[in-house]
Enzyme design. Sequence first.
Site, short mmCIF file in Angstrom:
data_model
loop_
_atom_site.label_atom_id
_atom_site.label_comp_id
_atom_site.label_asym_id
_atom_site.label_seq_id
_atom_site.Cartn_x
_atom_site.Cartn_y
_atom_site.Cartn_z
N PRO A 195 9.79 -3.92 -0.41
CA PRO A 195 10.93 -3.53 0.45
C PRO A 195 10.51 -3.42 1.92
CG PRO A 195 10.81 -2.15 -1.52
CD PRO A 195 9.56 -2.97 -1.51
N LYS A 201 0.86 -1.21 0.00
CA LYS A 201 0.00 0.00 0.00
C LYS A 201 0.88 1.24 0.00
CE LYS A 201 0.95 1.40 4.42
NZ LYS A 201 1.70 2.61 4.74
N GLY A 204 7.47 1.86 4.60
CA GLY A 204 6.18 2.56 4.58
C GLY A 204 5.23 1.99 3.53
N ASP A 226 -2.14 -0.86 10.05
CA ASP A 226 -2.40 -0.96 8.60
C ASP A 226 -3.05 -2.28 8.20
OD1 ASP A 226 -1.15 1.49 8.30
OD2 ASP A 226 0.79 0.62 7.75
O1 C5P Z 1 0.51 -0.29 14.56
P1 C5P Z 1 1.89 -0.21 14.01
O2 C5P Z 1 2.73 -1.39 14.34
O3 C5P Z 1 1.90 0.13 12.56
O4 C5P Z 1 2.54 1.05 14.75
C1 C5P Z 1 3.90 1.13 15.13
C2 C5P Z 1 4.14 2.36 15.99
O5 C5P Z 1 3.91 3.55 15.23
C3 C5P Z 1 3.24 2.51 17.20
O6 C5P Z 1 3.75 1.81 18.29
C4 C5P Z 1 3.29 4.03 17.44
O7 C5P Z 1 4.48 4.43 18.06
C5 C5P Z 1 3.33 4.58 16.02
N1 C5P Z 1 2.00 4.89 15.49
C6 C5P Z 1 1.32 6.02 16.00
N2 C5P Z 1 0.07 6.32 15.53
C7 C5P Z 1 -0.50 5.57 14.55
C8 C5P Z 1 0.17 4.45 14.01
C9 C5P Z 1 1.42 4.15 14.51
O8 C5P Z 1 1.83 6.71 16.88
N3 C5P Z 1 -1.73 5.90 14.12
#
Ligand code: C5P
Length: 299
Positions: free
Chosen positions: A98, A12, A102, A143
């Site tokens: 990759p 994505k 992101g 995600d």
């Molecule tokens: O949920 P995910 O593993 O993608 O998120 C990793 C980190 O990114 C979270 O622990 C947080 O620090 C940050 N994050 C955030 N707000 C979001 C998504 C991610 O602060 N909406």
Amino acid sequence: MIRTVELAAPAKINLDLRVTGTRRDGYHELRTLFQALELHDTVTLTRRPGPLVVRSRSRRVPRDRQNIGWTAAQALWTALGRGGPPVGVAVSIRKRIPLCGGLGGGSSNAAAVLRGLAILWDAPRAVGGMRSLKKLALSIGADVPFLLTGGLALGTGRGDSIRRLPALPPLWVVLAVPHFGVSTPDAYRWFDNFPSAVRNDELLPRRWRRRLDALQNHLEAPVVERHPEIGDCILRLRQLGAAHTAMTGSGSTVFGLFHGQELAEAARRRLRAPGWHTVLTRTLDREEFRGLARPRLGK
Ligand code: C5P
């Protein structure tokens, strides 16, 4: 009996990402436009006796509990009322997306593991269907819910509350991936400490579908401050004729959107920069996503 399930796990990009607040759970409140891509990993689940194993030829993919696919398997196993760690399956991941870029690769692997194991373990009946898979997806990563269904969608909350949107016209996408990744928590921390982090542009601009260059990513400036080469790459893709170019998610990948394949191919050829890897792909609407991600069963 079904012995193997093979699934595509598409990438994505975030066409737009606005941070609208902070939350008590440490996450940030978002409003983001997710777009699924044709670029994908392939996840194969195979029944085997003994504890769960994760395999990949890519050396950077963790093969233990650190792998988000493992987290997904554990979450479904527990939801099915089974104790201890999952057993009876091998998860093989063929990486094309990759890592740490992101592009949602790990999250998409997790979504594919959920969809595939739900078949192998006959889970939809046991846990109450797709809606429950979505709930499990929420608990695995922000995600993951989007990557169960793909297409174009607006994510709010942590980015995990998904509203499907009608597809954009097809777009060609040039991805420029630097040799370094950016960790998501770092990007949000840099955002929190960024001087102009208080913003009043929380809403998507009106008629954004016709004004793709009005899209933006609030994490971009704080990440570019640490990694100026990302800013240079954005500028370069714009000069090469992209209808819009930005960083995806928390970086480090930069994408350029093109209305035509030839223009996109030419931009990709001319972009060549030392240490950067480029990929040409295209957007997938929900039907195309469903077709690509359809599980292939082996007896
Ligand atoms: O949920 P995910 O593993 O993608 O998120 C990793 C980190 O990114 C979270 O622990 C947080 O620090 C940050 N994050 C955030 N707000 C979001 C998504 C991610 O602060 N909406």
